[in-house]
Scaffold this motif. Structure first.
Motif, short mmCIF file in Angstrom:
data_model
loop_
_atom_site.label_atom_id
_atom_site.label_comp_id
_atom_site.label_asym_id
_atom_site.label_seq_id
_atom_site.Cartn_x
_atom_site.Cartn_y
_atom_site.Cartn_z
N ARG A 53 0.86 -1.18 0.00
CA ARG A 53 0.00 0.00 0.00
C ARG A 53 0.89 1.23 0.00
O ARG A 53 1.76 1.33 0.86
N PRO A 54 0.75 2.15 -0.96
CA PRO A 54 -0.23 2.21 -2.04
C PRO A 54 0.10 1.26 -3.19
O PRO A 54 1.22 0.74 -3.27
N LEU A 55 -0.87 1.07 -4.10
CA LEU A 55 -0.68 0.15 -5.22
C LEU A 55 0.35 0.67 -6.21
O LEU A 55 1.02 -0.12 -6.88
N PHE A 56 0.46 1.99 -6.33
CA PHE A 56 1.39 2.61 -7.27
C PHE A 56 2.29 3.57 -6.50
O PHE A 56 1.84 4.30 -5.62
N PHE A 57 3.57 3.55 -6.82
CA PHE A 57 4.56 4.34 -6.09
C PHE A 57 5.68 4.71 -7.04
O PHE A 57 5.79 4.15 -8.14
N PRO A 58 6.55 5.65 -6.66
CA PRO A 58 7.64 6.05 -7.56
C PRO A 58 8.52 4.86 -7.94
O PRO A 58 9.05 4.18 -7.09
N GLY A 59 8.61 4.60 -9.23
CA GLY A 59 9.47 3.53 -9.72
C GLY A 59 8.77 2.21 -9.94
O GLY A 59 9.39 1.27 -10.45
N GLY A 60 7.47 2.10 -9.58
CA GLY A 60 6.83 0.79 -9.78
C GLY A 60 5.42 0.72 -9.24
O GLY A 60 4.78 1.73 -8.94
N SER A 61 4.95 -0.50 -9.10
CA SER A 61 3.59 -0.76 -8.62
C SER A 61 3.53 -2.17 -8.06
O SER A 61 4.50 -2.93 -8.15
N ILE A 62 2.37 -2.53 -7.52
CA ILE A 62 2.19 -3.89 -7.03
C ILE A 62 2.39 -4.90 -8.16
O ILE A 62 2.82 -6.03 -7.92
N GLY A 63 2.10 -4.51 -9.40
CA GLY A 63 2.30 -5.41 -10.53
C GLY A 63 3.76 -5.73 -10.77
O GLY A 63 4.14 -6.89 -10.99
N ASP A 64 4.61 -4.70 -10.75
CA ASP A 64 6.05 -4.93 -10.91
C ASP A 64 6.58 -5.83 -9.80
O ASP A 64 7.36 -6.76 -10.04
N SER A 187 13.01 6.75 -5.90
CA SER A 187 12.24 5.74 -6.61
C SER A 187 12.62 4.35 -6.15
O SER A 187 13.78 4.10 -5.79
N SER A 188 11.64 3.46 -6.19
CA SER A 188 11.90 2.06 -5.84
C SER A 188 12.95 1.47 -6.77
O SER A 188 13.05 1.85 -7.94
N ASP A 189 13.72 0.53 -6.25
CA ASP A 189 14.72 -0.16 -7.05
C ASP A 189 14.19 -1.45 -7.68
O ASP A 189 14.97 -2.25 -8.20
N THR A 190 12.86 -1.66 -7.66
CA THR A 190 12.30 -2.92 -8.15
C THR A 190 12.80 -3.26 -9.55
O THR A 190 12.74 -2.44 -10.46
N ALA A 191 13.32 -4.48 -9.71
CA ALA A 191 13.91 -4.92 -10.98
C ALA A 191 14.13 -6.42 -10.94
O ALA A 191 14.32 -7.00 -9.86
N PRO A 192 14.10 -7.08 -12.10
CA PRO A 192 14.43 -8.52 -12.14
C PRO A 192 15.93 -8.72 -12.08
O PRO A 192 16.70 -7.99 -12.70
#
Length: 329
Positions: A53-64, A187-192
């Motif tokens: 929470r929240p579903l969308f944030f700087p650098g990504g989302s719950i989907g990423d 921003s989030s660092d979310t990445a594969p």
């Protein structure tokens, strides 16, 4: 809430409630994914749920997160991620445009990670009994021959490497959740991380342990590996790459960057004679450009992580009890 935070309470729940109920050696290994043999092939198998929470944030989302988190758990076993399942639990009243954005993010992240979403499920709960969108993903991947990566293999003399700056994801979530401004965008660092792990394995298949420091951050990841391997870890605090905006935000919020979640970083325990080559390969990859050596594995204080501070002192880095920032993944 503490039992879901990835710290000591989570570990207690798994070890004393779930693992005895399920039984079997696979659960006892306590890795990011289970290594199983099926039809002669070695597979990594994992599942994870996302309630950010929240579903969308700087650098990504719950989907990423749903894709990258599961792909990364497979990669921490050295596997090449291949297929994912995706299940939605939706709250009645959630706008279809919101759900569409999440679904598009999942599809784009799967393409970027080189995996296929092969199956899924959808459930809807009454209004007030959910929080918009929850996502569960499971994944399978193929473990190459000669690769045996698990926390129990960390050994005295190993070098501890982090793939890049830490703390970005947790602070990005906190900034939008609480409406805080830290003077600069975080921003989030979310990445594969599958490609980065492949680059490391190309240098040596003998990586001992890998862990992505999500809930509980770097501190939790190091403690889990130290406990599983029966070794001690010495962390050089001044060598840990903490971006200035993260350091400032943590100082303002009273947080320790070592405990803040990451979603696109890994911790590696590497044999000392291969550390330089692995580090060089990591820095050539986009997801490892900021890789740094942050410590070593020692025979002293087995099962414990100790940090050497910039003031030449030492402190124990415990496993967190719960989570400093709830609902970050």
């Amino acid at each position: 809430m503490g039992h879901g935070g990835g710290g000591a309470l989570s570990a207690e729940l798994v070890r004393h409630l779930f693992a005895p109920a399920y039984g079997g050696a696979l659960m006892a290994a306590m890795g990011d994914s289970a290594a199983v043999t099926l039809g002669g092939a070695r597979l990594a198998f994992t599942t994870d749920s996302y309630v950010v929470r929240p579903l969308f944030f700087p650098g990504g989302s719950i989907g990423d997160l749903a894709v990258n988190g599961t792909v990364n758990d497979l990669a921490m076993s050295g596997a090449r991620p291949a297929f994912l399942s995706c299940a939605f639990i939706l709250e009645e009243g959630t706008e279809l445009t919101v759900l569409g954005r999440v679904a598009q993010a999942i599809g784009a992240a799967a393409t970027a990670a080189g995996v296929t979403v092969a199956t899924g499920d959808t459930k809807v709960v009454d209004a007030g009994h959910g929080d918009g969108v929850y996502v569960n993903t499971a994944g399978i991947g193929l473990i190459p021959d000669g690769v045996d990566i698990r926390p129990q293999r960390a050994a005295v003399g190993d070098v501890v490497v982090v793939s890049g700056p830490i703390g970005l994801h947790g602070i990005a979530i906190m900034s939008v959740r609480e409406g805080l401004e830290f003077g600069t965008g975080i921003s989030s660092d979310t990445a594969p991380l599958g490609g980065l792990v492949e680059a490391m394995l190309a240098v040596t298949p003998d990586l001992h342990a890998l862990r992505d420091p999500t809930r509980g951050g770097v501190a939790a990841a190091l403690n889990e590996i130290a406990a599983a391997s029966g070794t001690g870890v010495v962390l050089h605090e001044r060598d840990v790459p903490v971006p200035e905006p993260v350091a400032s935000a943590c100082s303002f919020l009273g947080l320790d960057p070592l405990y803040v979640a990451n979603e696109g970083r890994l911790i590696a325990f590497v044999p000392r004679d291969r550390a330089d080559a692995v580090l060089e390969a990591m820095r050539r990859h986009p997801q490892g450009a900021g890789a740094a050596v942050i410590g070593e594995c020692v025979a002293d204080h087995p099962g414990m992580v100790v940090a050497r501070t910039a003031l030449a002192g030492t402190r124990v880095v415990d496993l967190p009890l719960g989570e400093q920032l709830p609902r970050i993944c």
